[in-house]
Design a protein around this motif. Sequence first.
Motif, short mmCIF file in Angstrom:
data_model
loop_
_atom_site.label_atom_id
_atom_site.label_comp_id
_atom_site.label_asym_id
_atom_site.label_seq_id
_atom_site.Cartn_x
_atom_site.Cartn_y
_atom_site.Cartn_z
N ALA A 257 1.38 -1.28 0.13
CA ALA A 257 0.46 -0.07 -0.09
C ALA A 257 0.88 1.44 -0.22
O ALA A 257 0.54 2.00 -0.58
CB ALA A 257 -0.71 -0.11 0.86
N ARG A 258 1.78 1.45 0.46
CA ARG A 258 3.13 2.34 0.64
C ARG A 258 3.83 2.29 -0.71
O ARG A 258 4.87 3.38 -0.80
CB ARG A 258 3.53 2.12 2.31
CG ARG A 258 2.63 2.83 3.61
CD ARG A 258 1.74 3.74 2.95
NE ARG A 258 0.78 4.22 4.22
CZ ARG A 258 1.36 4.09 5.31
NH1 ARG A 258 3.04 4.64 5.75
NH2 ARG A 258 0.58 4.25 6.55
N GLY A 259 4.01 1.33 -0.78
CA GLY A 259 4.82 1.22 -2.79
C GLY A 259 5.82 1.54 -2.01
O GLY A 259 6.95 1.48 -2.75
N LEU A 260 6.49 0.34 -0.70
CA LEU A 260 7.53 0.20 -0.75
C LEU A 260 7.92 -1.33 -1.09
O LEU A 260 8.99 -1.54 -0.19
CB LEU A 260 7.53 0.34 1.12
CG LEU A 260 7.57 1.11 1.55
CD1 LEU A 260 7.05 1.15 2.93
CD2 LEU A 260 8.33 2.62 1.51
N ARG A 261 7.60 -2.05 -1.75
CA ARG A 261 8.31 -3.64 -2.66
C ARG A 261 9.72 -3.19 -2.63
O ARG A 261 10.18 -5.06 -2.38
CB ARG A 261 7.64 -3.29 -4.03
CG ARG A 261 6.10 -3.54 -3.96
CD ARG A 261 5.48 -3.84 -4.79
NE ARG A 261 4.18 -4.01 -5.19
CZ ARG A 261 2.94 -3.63 -5.21
NH1 ARG A 261 3.71 -2.27 -5.47
NH2 ARG A 261 2.29 -3.36 -5.77
N HIS A 262 10.57 -2.36 -3.18
CA HIS A 262 11.86 -2.40 -2.69
C HIS A 262 12.62 -1.84 -2.15
O HIS A 262 13.86 -2.44 -2.24
CB HIS A 262 12.40 -1.30 -4.47
CG HIS A 262 11.48 -2.25 -5.66
ND1 HIS A 262 11.66 -3.09 -6.12
CD2 HIS A 262 10.80 -1.60 -6.27
CE1 HIS A 262 10.82 -3.45 -7.24
NE2 HIS A 262 9.92 -2.98 -7.81
N GLU A 263 11.96 -1.62 -0.93
CA GLU A 263 12.32 -0.92 0.34
C GLU A 263 12.90 -2.37 1.13
O GLU A 263 12.66 -3.60 1.09
CB GLU A 263 11.54 -0.12 1.10
CG GLU A 263 12.69 0.79 2.51
CD GLU A 263 13.36 1.30 1.95
OE1 GLU A 263 14.64 0.80 2.01
OE2 GLU A 263 13.54 2.73 1.85
N ASP A 264 14.32 -2.38 1.57
CA ASP A 264 14.88 -2.91 2.67
C ASP A 264 13.44 -3.83 3.63
O ASP A 264 12.93 -2.70 4.35
CB ASP A 264 15.23 -2.26 3.88
CG ASP A 264 16.54 -3.92 4.39
OD1 ASP A 264 16.56 -3.93 5.60
OD2 ASP A 264 16.87 -4.85 4.03
N GLU A 265 13.16 -4.96 3.93
CA GLU A 265 12.00 -5.52 4.83
C GLU A 265 12.25 -4.93 6.20
O GLU A 265 11.38 -4.53 6.59
CB GLU A 265 12.62 -7.10 5.31
CG GLU A 265 11.42 -7.67 5.48
CD GLU A 265 11.40 -9.30 5.11
OE1 GLU A 265 10.30 -9.24 5.10
OE2 GLU A 265 12.63 -9.89 5.44
N ALA A 266 13.21 -4.74 7.04
CA ALA A 266 13.33 -4.53 7.51
C ALA A 266 13.00 -3.17 8.47
O ALA A 266 13.03 -2.79 9.24
CB ALA A 266 14.95 -4.27 8.37
N ILE A 267 13.67 -1.25 7.82
CA ILE A 267 12.97 -0.36 7.26
C ILE A 267 11.49 -0.68 7.50
O ILE A 267 10.47 0.46 7.64
CB ILE A 267 13.95 0.15 6.47
CG1 ILE A 267 15.57 0.08 6.18
CG2 ILE A 267 13.26 1.47 6.05
CD1 ILE A 267 15.67 0.60 5.02
N VAL A 268 11.14 -1.73 6.32
CA VAL A 268 9.38 -1.15 5.96
C VAL A 268 9.07 -1.58 7.87
O VAL A 268 7.62 -0.87 8.01
CB VAL A 268 8.78 -2.32 5.25
CG1 VAL A 268 7.07 -2.76 5.15
CG2 VAL A 268 9.26 -1.09 4.07
N ALA A 269 10.04 -2.67 7.80
CA ALA A 269 8.66 -3.48 9.70
C ALA A 269 8.99 -2.44 10.79
O ALA A 269 8.22 -2.09 11.43
CB ALA A 269 9.60 -4.07 9.62
N HIS A 270 10.11 -1.31 10.60
CA HIS A 270 10.16 -0.15 11.15
C HIS A 270 8.72 1.01 11.26
O HIS A 270 8.44 0.87 12.46
CB HIS A 270 11.66 0.43 11.66
CG HIS A 270 11.68 1.44 11.94
ND1 HIS A 270 11.68 1.50 14.01
CD2 HIS A 270 11.11 3.33 11.72
CE1 HIS A 270 11.84 2.74 13.99
NE2 HIS A 270 12.26 4.22 12.78
N HIS A 271 8.59 1.12 10.36
CA HIS A 271 7.49 2.11 9.80
C HIS A 271 6.45 1.49 10.29
O HIS A 271 5.20 2.27 10.89
CB HIS A 271 7.42 2.72 8.34
CG HIS A 271 8.91 3.53 8.04
ND1 HIS A 271 8.87 4.51 8.54
CD2 HIS A 271 9.91 3.06 6.93
CE1 HIS A 271 10.39 4.62 7.70
NE2 HIS A 271 10.65 4.29 7.26
#
Length: 403
Positions: A317-331
């Motif tokens: 939903a946030r368009g973070l498919r290519h972001e590091d998984e740990a960073i996404v989890a923090h958000h």
Amino acid sequence: MPLQLTGTPSDPDLIRLPWDVPLERWPDHHLVSLPRGISRHVVRFARLSGRVYAIKEISEYYAKREYRLLWDLNRLDAPSVEPVAVVTGRTDADGEPLDSALVTQHLQFSLPYRAVMSGTVRPETLTRLLDALAVLLVRLHLTGFYWGDCSLSNVLFRRDAGSFAAYLVDAETGELHPMISEGQRLHDIDLAHVNLFGEMLDLQAGELLHSSIDPEEVADSVCARYHRLWGELTSDEIIDEVDWHRVDQRIRRLNDLGFDVAEMMVRRKAGTGRLVVRPKVVDAGHHQRRLLRLTGLDVEENQARRLLNDLDAFRVARGLRHEDEAIVAHHWLAEVFQPTVEAVPAEMRRKLEPAQLFHEVLDHRWFMSEKAGQDVGLPASVASYVKNVLVHKPDEKALISEE
């Protein structure tokens, strides 16, 4: 022999409890009233410094034996209660000997099966309990543990998303081996069948079973569930060399069941071009470990699966498919999970674990959104859940606040 407390007690006040009084006569100010399962021994719950301990009166030999077994099971990360201490050398005021006592840490948010089944048991609730019991028995057997007394009475249940997680609380008859033998394993299943049949007959006699539930079918079904899961985890698979993708499918099925594969044993079947593949399954809690690694949240397996699904949806939903998984989890933690839990009034959060609370809010959001024909969002879902659902729930937290 003088009074002796042996173990790893974290509270020095344990030694100050009235060990010179038989457990059944302990004064109320030392005790906490919690749901108890059926036990051959006297069991009481004591609260000290904000912690709740389960205390079982039992002979010295069995107290020490069970303490060691529970300690070994905890070391192996098997689902069981945590041992705290053994108290020996007890005597009453007249110097007469008393039984020893086994002290364990009470499992927060857990309930005996009769508390879960308060009122007439629905078939779907019973199915979830039996699934949890079958998984527990498989996990114990994978560690080499022979139980010798598998039953609903010897288990505590914690809510795990829409299911339950089961924990062993009585290891009195157990044995731990490097590997369980086939004879021990099958004997354990036979004993489980007998015990479960008896427990279902007892519930039926008390008019606590739905009329559609047959006690013998229930006992049969647990054994069938156990054998299906054991087969999936341990059986050989014969494949053609060109069908290697089936190995990947097998690993994914095991991961979906919550188990990790440590290694694979592959050998060629004599005289053929086929391979025999056996996975070495050593770890349960696949989703638990992934969530713990990403967020630091230590929850049950199905709760972890549900939270990870929400995390993945957040990522898309946030368009973070290519972001590091740990960073996404923090958000996700900062923007979704923590605000949702904190939106529940503080005095009501004690009713359920945060992960279970979040899961139930997500369920409530889905039902509200279906009715409204559009996504109602988390804030509205939390407010409605607290007002219409949570307020009516019993307090399942065993850790009772100091008065």
